[in-house]
Motif scaffolding. Structure first.
Motif, PDB file in Angstrom:
ATOM      1  N   SER A 139     -11.417 -35.006  46.807  1.00 22.27           N
ATOM      2  CA  SER A 139     -12.278 -35.098  47.984  1.00 22.27           C
ATOM      3  C   SER A 139     -12.911 -36.485  48.005  1.00 22.27           C
ATOM      4  O   SER A 139     -13.282 -37.030  46.964  1.00 22.27           O
ATOM      5  CB  SER A 139     -13.380 -34.039  47.925  1.00 22.27           C
ATOM      6  OG  SER A 139     -14.361 -34.286  48.925  1.00 22.27           O
ATOM      7  N   LYS A 140     -13.033 -37.061  49.191  1.00 19.70           N
ATOM      8  CA  LYS A 140     -13.642 -38.380  49.326  1.00 19.70           C
ATOM      9  C   LYS A 140     -15.160 -38.305  49.479  1.00 19.70           C
ATOM     10  O   LYS A 140     -15.847 -39.318  49.472  1.00 19.70           O
ATOM     11  CB  LYS A 140     -13.037 -39.116  50.525  1.00 19.70           C
ATOM     12  CG  LYS A 140     -13.386 -40.598  50.576  1.00 19.70           C
ATOM     13  CD  LYS A 140     -12.648 -41.332  51.683  1.00 19.70           C
ATOM     14  CE  LYS A 140     -13.008 -42.816  51.664  1.00 19.70           C
ATOM     15  NZ  LYS A 140     -12.246 -43.591  52.652  1.00 19.70           N
ATOM     16  N   VAL A 141     -15.698 -37.100  49.592  1.00 17.76           N
ATOM     17  CA  VAL A 141     -17.123 -36.926  49.841  1.00 17.76           C
ATOM     18  C   VAL A 141     -17.887 -36.975  48.520  1.00 17.76           C
ATOM     19  O   VAL A 141     -17.676 -36.138  47.632  1.00 17.76           O
ATOM     20  CB  VAL A 141     -17.399 -35.598  50.572  1.00 17.76           C
ATOM     21  CG1 VAL A 141     -18.886 -35.471  50.889  1.00 17.76           C
ATOM     22  CG2 VAL A 141     -16.575 -35.507  51.851  1.00 17.76           C
ATOM     23  N   CYS A 142     -18.775 -37.942  48.391  1.00 19.78           N
ATOM     24  CA  CYS A 142     -19.544 -38.127  47.162  1.00 19.78           C
ATOM     25  C   CYS A 142     -20.364 -36.873  46.862  1.00 19.78           C
ATOM     26  O   CYS A 142     -20.955 -36.266  47.760  1.00 19.78           O
ATOM     27  CB  CYS A 142     -20.455 -39.337  47.292  1.00 19.78           C
ATOM     28  SG  CYS A 142     -21.401 -39.741  45.809  1.00 19.78           S
ATOM     29  N   THR A 143     -20.420 -36.511  45.589  1.00 22.98           N
ATOM     30  CA  THR A 143     -21.145 -35.306  45.196  1.00 22.98           C
ATOM     31  C   THR A 143     -22.643 -35.549  45.044  1.00 22.98           C
ATOM     32  O   THR A 143     -23.394 -34.622  44.743  1.00 22.98           O
ATOM     33  CB  THR A 143     -20.590 -34.748  43.875  1.00 22.98           C
ATOM     34  OG1 THR A 143     -20.713 -35.751  42.852  1.00 22.98           O
ATOM     35  CG2 THR A 143     -19.134 -34.352  44.027  1.00 22.98           C
ATOM     36  N   HIS A 144     -23.080 -36.792  45.279  1.00 20.49           N
ATOM     37  CA  HIS A 144     -24.507 -37.084  45.184  1.00 20.49           C
ATOM     38  C   HIS A 144     -25.218 -36.708  46.480  1.00 20.49           C
ATOM     39  O   HIS A 144     -25.986 -35.749  46.515  1.00 20.49           O
ATOM     40  CB  HIS A 144     -24.728 -38.559  44.849  1.00 20.49           C
ATOM     41  CG  HIS A 144     -26.158 -38.978  44.827  1.00 20.49           C
ATOM     42  ND1 HIS A 144     -26.602 -40.123  45.467  1.00 20.49           N
ATOM     43  CD2 HIS A 144     -27.251 -38.402  44.275  1.00 20.49           C
ATOM     44  CE1 HIS A 144     -27.913 -40.232  45.286  1.00 20.49           C
ATOM     45  NE2 HIS A 144     -28.333 -39.203  44.571  1.00 20.49           N
TER      46      HIS A 144
END
Length: 213
Positions: A139-144
């Motif tokens: 996934s390209k969506v940052c987990t922060h």
């Protein structure tokens, strides 16, 4: 035929996935994926694409990709193992799940990073069986805080918002910055059909996308 997505904005302000049948990634459910096993067994297998997957209309990480969903580029073109990326340099591209009826589901939440490295470079905690011919997807969506991980720092992926770093050869584990969780991996396989050796998902993301769901 499903309506093709026309909004290709995938920056940090991009909208979440629409809650509608037309936008669900439900085409490409493989009827005969039994026996894939691990990376060595993925190689080549026949895929019968079914239009319509019964079940929940939930659009979380479990239903963006299902077994047999083809990976496509922003224009909806299926990706082949031969043409997508080489292993000669740190190269990556944005890919998306194919929608029912064709076309790419281009939303922030669906944006997926496809990378390729020599197979012997992968280490734990990478799901080695979820790689195929050196390809790996996250996934390209940052987990922060949910920004898109669009940058690079050396051989690592870097989120431009707050500087979180991820190692793509080690399961996109966090190596720096405020993120506390790896980018979820998308398990990949390769199928032969009339278009060539197509890249496809063999299951959903192996964790929640972005901040905890």
């Amino acid at each position: 035929m499903s309506k093709r997505t026309t909004d290709t904005d995938t920056d940090t302000d991009a909208p979440d996935i629409p809650q509608s049948d037309d936008e669900l990634t439900r085409r490409n459910m493989a009827k005969l994926l039994a026996g894939i096993g691990g990376a060595a067994a993925i190689g080549s297998f026949g895929v019968d694409y079914a239009a319509g997957l019964p079940g929940s209309l939930d659009t979380g990480s479990e239903t963006l990709y299902v077994e047999g969903t083809r990976l496509v580029d922003r224009d909806g073109n299926p990706l082949t193992a031969a043409d997508a990326l080489s292993t000669d340099e740190f190269d990556k591209m944005d890919v998306f799940p194919e929608k029912e009826g064709g076309g790419a589901l281009v939303t922030k939440r669906a944006t997926t990073l496809l990378l390729r490295f020599p197979e012997d470079e992968y280490e734990a905690p990478t799901n080695i069986e979820g790689t195929a011919k050196g390809y790996v997807a996250y996934s390209k969506v940052c987990t922060h805080e949910g920004c898109l991980v669009a940058g690079e720092q050396g051989s690592e992926l870097r989120c431009p918002c707050h500087g979180s770093l991820y190692d793509p050869t080690k399961g996109a584990s966090v190596t720096g910055g405020p993120a506390s969780r790896a980018l979820p991996q998308l398990p990949l396989g390769i199928a032969d059909d009339e278009d060539g050796t197509l890249l496809l998902a063999t299951g959903p993301f192996e964790g929640p996308i972005g901040t905890e769901e």
